[in-house]
Design a protein around this motif. Structure first.
Motif, mmCIF file in Angstrom:
data_model
loop_
_atom_site.group_PDB
_atom_site.id
_atom_site.type_symbol
_atom_site.label_atom_id
_atom_site.label_comp_id
_atom_site.label_asym_id
_atom_site.label_seq_id
_atom_site.Cartn_x
_atom_site.Cartn_y
_atom_site.Cartn_z
ATOM 1 N N UNK A 196 -19.069 16.847 116.419
ATOM 2 C CA UNK A 196 -18.622 17.484 115.203
ATOM 3 C C UNK A 196 -19.414 18.713 114.792
ATOM 4 N N UNK A 197 -20.464 19.058 115.527
ATOM 5 C CA UNK A 197 -21.261 20.233 115.178
ATOM 6 C C UNK A 197 -20.614 21.509 115.727
ATOM 7 N N UNK A 198 -21.237 22.651 115.422
ATOM 8 C CA UNK A 198 -20.711 23.944 115.870
ATOM 9 C C UNK A 198 -21.736 24.650 116.740
ATOM 10 N N UNK A 199 -21.229 25.488 117.627
ATOM 11 C CA UNK A 199 -22.043 26.375 118.466
ATOM 12 C C UNK A 199 -21.645 27.805 118.125
ATOM 13 N N UNK A 200 -22.635 28.672 117.932
ATOM 14 C CA UNK A 200 -22.367 30.051 117.539
ATOM 15 C C UNK A 200 -22.709 30.999 118.682
ATOM 16 N N UNK A 201 -21.848 31.968 118.884
ATOM 17 C CA UNK A 201 -21.991 32.941 119.962
ATOM 18 C C UNK A 201 -21.819 34.345 119.381
ATOM 19 N N UNK A 202 -22.744 35.254 119.752
ATOM 20 C CA UNK A 202 -22.687 36.613 119.218
ATOM 21 C C UNK A 202 -23.180 37.608 120.256
ATOM 22 N N UNK A 203 -22.726 38.850 120.112
ATOM 23 C CA UNK A 203 -23.142 39.955 120.986
ATOM 24 C C UNK A 203 -23.346 41.188 120.110
ATOM 25 N N UNK A 204 -24.577 41.686 120.058
ATOM 26 C CA UNK A 204 -24.880 42.853 119.222
ATOM 27 C C UNK A 204 -25.698 43.851 120.031
ATOM 28 N N UNK A 205 -25.609 45.103 119.643
ATOM 29 C CA UNK A 205 -26.383 46.177 120.270
ATOM 30 C C UNK A 205 -27.429 46.650 119.273
ATOM 31 N N UNK B 283 -30.699 36.504 124.735
ATOM 32 C CA UNK B 283 -30.838 37.270 125.982
ATOM 33 C C UNK B 283 -30.851 38.755 125.631
ATOM 34 N N UNK B 284 -31.859 39.461 126.119
ATOM 35 C CA UNK B 284 -31.962 40.903 125.923
ATOM 36 C C UNK B 284 -31.682 41.592 127.258
ATOM 37 N N UNK B 285 -30.719 42.491 127.279
ATOM 38 C CA UNK B 285 -30.389 43.251 128.475
ATOM 39 C C UNK B 285 -30.491 44.738 128.157
ATOM 40 N N UNK B 286 -31.007 45.523 129.099
ATOM 41 C CA UNK B 286 -31.169 46.960 128.833
ATOM 42 C C UNK B 286 -29.828 47.666 128.750
ATOM 43 N N UNK B 287 -29.789 48.695 127.918
ATOM 44 C CA UNK B 287 -28.568 49.463 127.724
ATOM 45 C C UNK B 287 -28.921 50.938 127.663
ATOM 46 N N UNK B 288 -28.437 51.699 128.636
ATOM 47 C CA UNK B 288 -28.635 53.143 128.614
ATOM 48 C C UNK B 288 -27.574 53.775 127.735
ATOM 49 N N UNK B 289 -27.878 54.956 127.205
ATOM 50 C CA UNK B 289 -26.956 55.615 126.281
ATOM 51 C C UNK B 289 -25.622 55.935 126.931
ATOM 52 N N UNK B 290 -25.646 56.225 128.254
ATOM 53 C CA UNK B 290 -24.394 56.564 128.930
ATOM 54 C C UNK B 290 -23.570 55.338 129.293
ATOM 55 N N UNK B 291 -24.149 54.126 129.056
ATOM 56 C CA UNK B 291 -23.388 52.910 129.369
ATOM 57 C C UNK B 291 -22.772 52.297 128.143
ATOM 58 N N UNK B 292 -23.062 52.859 126.987
ATOM 59 C CA UNK B 292 -22.553 52.280 125.763
ATOM 60 C C UNK B 292 -21.104 52.712 125.526
#
Length: 292
Positions: free
Chosen positions: A197-206, A280-289
């Motif tokens: 009955x509990x919840x799992x939360x998932x998010x993706x932010x830059x 989880x932290x993943x690298x992001x270059x400006x040209x990949x955004x």
């Protein structure tokens, strides 16, 4: 001659100590260390380097022994179950339905062993550098939404709902298959160790040229004394084994390897019965955004 002999013997005494220590280590005593001279000359540097090498080897051999013991234990358990149930079924004639129950149980244990062997093979190949990644642009937000749908199915039986919070549209350079495996492992763990009955939360932010993937559950949590071993292979707490008996203890080790080869990092916060949050932290270059 006497003076030269005396000085040479005194100068070579540390070398003799290194030789004796090496002989004792060959016999299996990895606790041996060389007394490092106070001087910072060539002999002192050699002794320090030798001690560092011994320490690394000791850690490696300890990990190998622990890994072998854990692997043997994890494989022995399903084998014991299969053997016991089969012997019990063969003690006397039974109805066809009884044999079917035994076969279904055996099949579950065989599937578990197959997963363990497959994951062990994967980690072994990863350690040897034999896993080749196909680095391509990956629409990570679409991938997160797909995993969210799969998580809803995983938690349906125990009424565990997966909530999709903020999801920033973003493209990163990575291996689509491995990133999918990373997310699925984390979400599967979150569902597996949640209460009904509990919840799992998932998010993706830059944030600051980094992608943050957040998987939060409110389940059994992890005690502070176990935090340092969470990513060890085959490591599972007693409470985790009771709560989810079908785990292999290799999922988080695979997750860490995937994050490492993508030049990222993985962190977590957890309290007993207060849930666990993996980030989880993943690298992001400006040209990949990609902002849509």
């Amino acid at each position: 001659l006497m003076g030269g002999w005396f000085l040479a013997g005194r100068a070579l005494r540390p070398v003799h100590a290194i030789t004796q220590a090496a002989r004792r280590i060959t016999a299996g005593d990895w606790s041996q260390r060389i007394l490092t001279p106070h001087s910072n000359d060539e002999i002192g540097q050699l002794a320090s380097t030798f001690n560092d090498m011994i320490r690394r080897l000791e850690v490696s051999f300890t990990q190998v022994r622990q890994f072998s013991a854990d692997a043997s234990h994890e494989l022995r358990t399903p084998l014991t179950i299969i053997k016991g149930e089969t012997e019990l079924a063969l003690r006397r004639p039974r109805q066809a339905e009884d044999y079917q129950v035994v076969l279904e149980s055996n099949l579950e244990e065989i599937d578990r062993m197959s997963r363990i062997v497959d994951e062990l093979l994967f980690l072994s190949r990863a350690d040897l550098g034999e896993i080749k990644l196909k680095m391509v642009p990956v629409q990570l937000d679409d991938l997160v939404r797909e995993i969210h749908q799969q998580a809803s199915v995983l938690g349906k039986e125990r009424h565990i709902r997966t909530v999709l919070n903020k999801v920033d549209p973003v493209i990163i350079q990575g291996d689509d298959l491995r990133l999918r495996e990373l997310l699925l492992n984390l979400v599967d763990n979150a569902v597996k160790y949640s209460q009904e009955g509990q919840t799992v939360e998932l998010a993706l932010v830059v944030v600051n040229n980094q992608v943050k993937i957040i998987v939060q559950d409110h389940g059994i949590g992890i005690a502070p004394e176990n935090h340092t071993r969470v990513f060890d292979r085959f490591y599972r707490t007693d409470e985790a084994r009771v709560h989810a008996a079908k785990g292999t203890g290799l999922g988080l080790a695979i997750c860490k390897w995937i994050v490492d080869v993508h030049h990222g990092k993985i962190e977590f916060q957890s309290t007993v019965h207060g849930g666990t949050c993996f980030t989880v932290f993943l690298p992001l270059s400006s040209d990949r955004k990609s902002v849509v």
